[in-house]
Design a protein around this motif. Sequence first.
Motif, short mmCIF file in Angstrom:
data_model
loop_
_atom_site.label_atom_id
_atom_site.label_comp_id
_atom_site.label_asym_id
_atom_site.label_seq_id
_atom_site.Cartn_x
_atom_site.Cartn_y
_atom_site.Cartn_z
N ASP A 329 -42.00 8.74 67.88
CA ASP A 329 -40.73 8.42 67.22
C ASP A 329 -40.23 7.02 67.59
O ASP A 329 -39.77 6.27 66.72
N ILE A 330 -40.29 6.66 68.88
CA ILE A 330 -39.75 5.36 69.27
C ILE A 330 -40.67 4.23 68.79
O ILE A 330 -40.21 3.14 68.45
N VAL A 331 -42.00 4.49 68.74
CA VAL A 331 -42.90 3.45 68.21
C VAL A 331 -42.65 3.26 66.72
O VAL A 331 -42.67 2.14 66.21
N ASP A 332 -42.36 4.35 66.02
CA ASP A 332 -42.04 4.24 64.60
C ASP A 332 -40.69 3.55 64.38
O ASP A 332 -40.53 2.80 63.42
N ARG A 333 -39.74 3.76 65.28
CA ARG A 333 -38.40 3.19 65.13
C ARG A 333 -38.40 1.68 65.39
O ARG A 333 -37.72 0.93 64.69
N HIS A 334 -39.15 1.21 66.37
CA HIS A 334 -39.13 -0.19 66.76
C HIS A 334 -40.43 -0.86 66.31
O HIS A 334 -41.50 -0.63 66.89
N GLU A 335 -40.34 -1.71 65.30
CA GLU A 335 -41.54 -2.38 64.79
C GLU A 335 -42.23 -3.23 65.85
O GLU A 335 -43.46 -3.37 65.82
N SER A 336 -41.46 -3.79 66.79
CA SER A 336 -42.08 -4.64 67.81
C SER A 336 -43.07 -3.87 68.68
O SER A 336 -43.98 -4.47 69.27
N LEU A 337 -42.94 -2.52 68.73
CA LEU A 337 -43.86 -1.71 69.53
C LEU A 337 -45.15 -1.39 68.77
O LEU A 337 -46.07 -0.82 69.36
N ARG A 338 -45.21 -1.72 67.48
CA ARG A 338 -46.43 -1.48 66.70
C ARG A 338 -46.84 -2.75 65.96
O ARG A 338 -47.31 -2.72 64.84
N THR A 339 -46.64 -3.87 66.65
CA THR A 339 -47.01 -5.16 66.10
C THR A 339 -48.19 -5.74 66.88
O THR A 339 -48.16 -5.76 68.11
N VAL A 340 -49.21 -6.17 66.16
CA VAL A 340 -50.35 -6.85 66.78
C VAL A 340 -50.38 -8.29 66.29
O VAL A 340 -49.66 -8.65 65.34
N PHE A 341 -51.21 -9.10 66.95
CA PHE A 341 -51.16 -10.55 66.71
C PHE A 341 -52.57 -11.09 66.44
O PHE A 341 -53.18 -11.72 67.31
N PRO A 342 -53.07 -10.82 65.25
CA PRO A 342 -54.40 -11.35 64.92
C PRO A 342 -54.34 -12.87 64.74
O PRO A 342 -53.26 -13.46 64.55
N GLU A 343 -55.51 -13.49 64.79
CA GLU A 343 -55.60 -14.94 64.73
C GLU A 343 -56.45 -15.35 63.53
O GLU A 343 -57.53 -14.78 63.30
N VAL A 344 -55.97 -16.32 62.78
CA VAL A 344 -56.71 -16.86 61.64
C VAL A 344 -56.65 -18.38 61.73
O VAL A 344 -55.55 -18.95 61.69
N GLY A 345 -57.78 -19.01 61.85
CA GLY A 345 -57.83 -20.47 61.89
C GLY A 345 -57.07 -21.08 63.05
O GLY A 345 -56.47 -22.14 62.91
N GLY A 346 -57.10 -20.41 64.19
CA GLY A 346 -56.42 -20.93 65.36
C GLY A 346 -54.93 -20.67 65.39
O GLY A 346 -54.24 -21.12 66.31
#
Length: 548
Positions: A329-346
């Motif tokens: 529930d809390i992961v669904d409520r807070h987007e920052s807890l289910r955010t990843v940081f892929p990299e494209v072109g540096g």
Amino acid sequence: AAVDTLAWSGLRSPGALRDRLRAGQGWLRVTGIGNARVAGEVAAARALEAGEGRSQIRACLSDESRAAVDPEVVHAIAAEQGYRALTTWCPDDDAAFDAVFVPGEVSAEVFDNVCRAASAGRGSLRAYGNDPLASRYTGDLTSRLRQQLGEMLPAHMVPAVLVPIDRLPLTPSGKLDRRALPAPELGTAHTSRAPRTPQEEILCGLFAEVLGLPSVGVDDSFFDLGGHSLLATRLISRIRTTLGVELPIRTLFEAPTAAGLARRLDENRDVRPRLLPVPRPEAAPLSFAQRRLWFLDRLEGPSPTYNIPLALHLTGTLDTAALRSALGDIVDRHESLRTVFPEVGGESFQRVLRGDDARADLPVRHIERNHLDEALQNAARTTFDLSKDLPVRACLFAITEDGSPTDEHVLLLVLHHIAGDGWSLAPLSRDLVTAYEARVQNREPGWSPLPVQYVDYTVWQNELLGDKNDPDSLFASQVQYWAEALKDLPERIDLPLDRPRPPVASLRGDVVGFRWDADLHRALVELARGSGTSLFMVLQAGLATLLS
């Protein structure tokens, strides 16, 4: 007390008083001189007590037929005739005053036994009066008293509440009547003045909201009531949102009361745009804080340096399934807890995961009590792959003793700094408790949706700061400021260390403990108050001075 006495009724006019003093017969007391400053008000009050009508009461205030004199006239006549007048209240009449006339130049002397005792059974009209400035004076006195106590006592011995009272309530036997003492109002100094303007009223409400107090007066200091730098940031943000006014945090330190801040609201400053939900871009940019942490992750490689662990000791019956659902529930409520940081072109961007990709697992490990600390440390140091791992991880340790289960568990939550900070742990824990309480009752948490998410903030921040290549942007002006401020900073500070600097940093750290006594603490607190800063700011300045 023993001087000759003459009733004003035997004189009746300033001229007659002048003639009497000119005769030069020495010391003289004149009693019952009608007091022009209050005679009309006293007469009106008596008429009000007698039940007279409005017109009669009004006539008392404007009646100029009574033989009343302004006390300043009496002082002037005395000086003219070579006397000094000592004026006191008349003991028999609230509408009159007495005067003792002392001959000669005796201005340097101090006299006692000038006032006469009030008549027995006399009813005083002073109960009708008030002191409009009493609240301000009492608030100032309370503030000064608290400051002096803070200089003399350790912080934990300074009373939490100071209650001013007119007099101590006594029992018939003359002892203190403790039951008649007023109850202290915890959390705020109730002696402070009430708001006088709409701006002061709004600011008092914002102070109380941020500090978690029922009410705050206009003269109550934000920092005396428990405010600190983090709460100061929150207060400034609430003022910006509510009043549409931009105030630097420095202003709160310079004027820490609602009355002081209200006088600073009209200072012309560009107001930041409000933070509102925005349409989601396909590739959401990183905030500047996220950008720093993503860069450090790429520079150093996977590292537990920016892991934030939170271990909760749980006792009693635990519903593991409900806890697992609450975590979801809390992961669904807070987007920052289910955010990843892929990299494209540096370049990295934010990707908010949904559905099964955003599910946080809750493994359960059975662990002997004597191995718990080691297991917690190892789990807290497990690294994150920011490009694909959720920035929050959970593990439930079921504690056993000699192989037998107990009713104790430890829930370990590990948050990466790219998704939160120390301040984030309070709302995270609060939401987890709310969700768990709902799930054990087989229902969903009944919370309202968040007004904004972190992606909204990153878009707002990038638009606010503008393009770094635009010389008129806020970004460019801030970079220029720091470039100027740091231009003479050495690449490395050569400190007098007890061992040589290694050619390659090991990145290992340690904790060195130390203590300071009450005298040092008191001196630091006094320095902070005297300079209008917080204790933390004093310590940071001391460290900066040492390193300089």
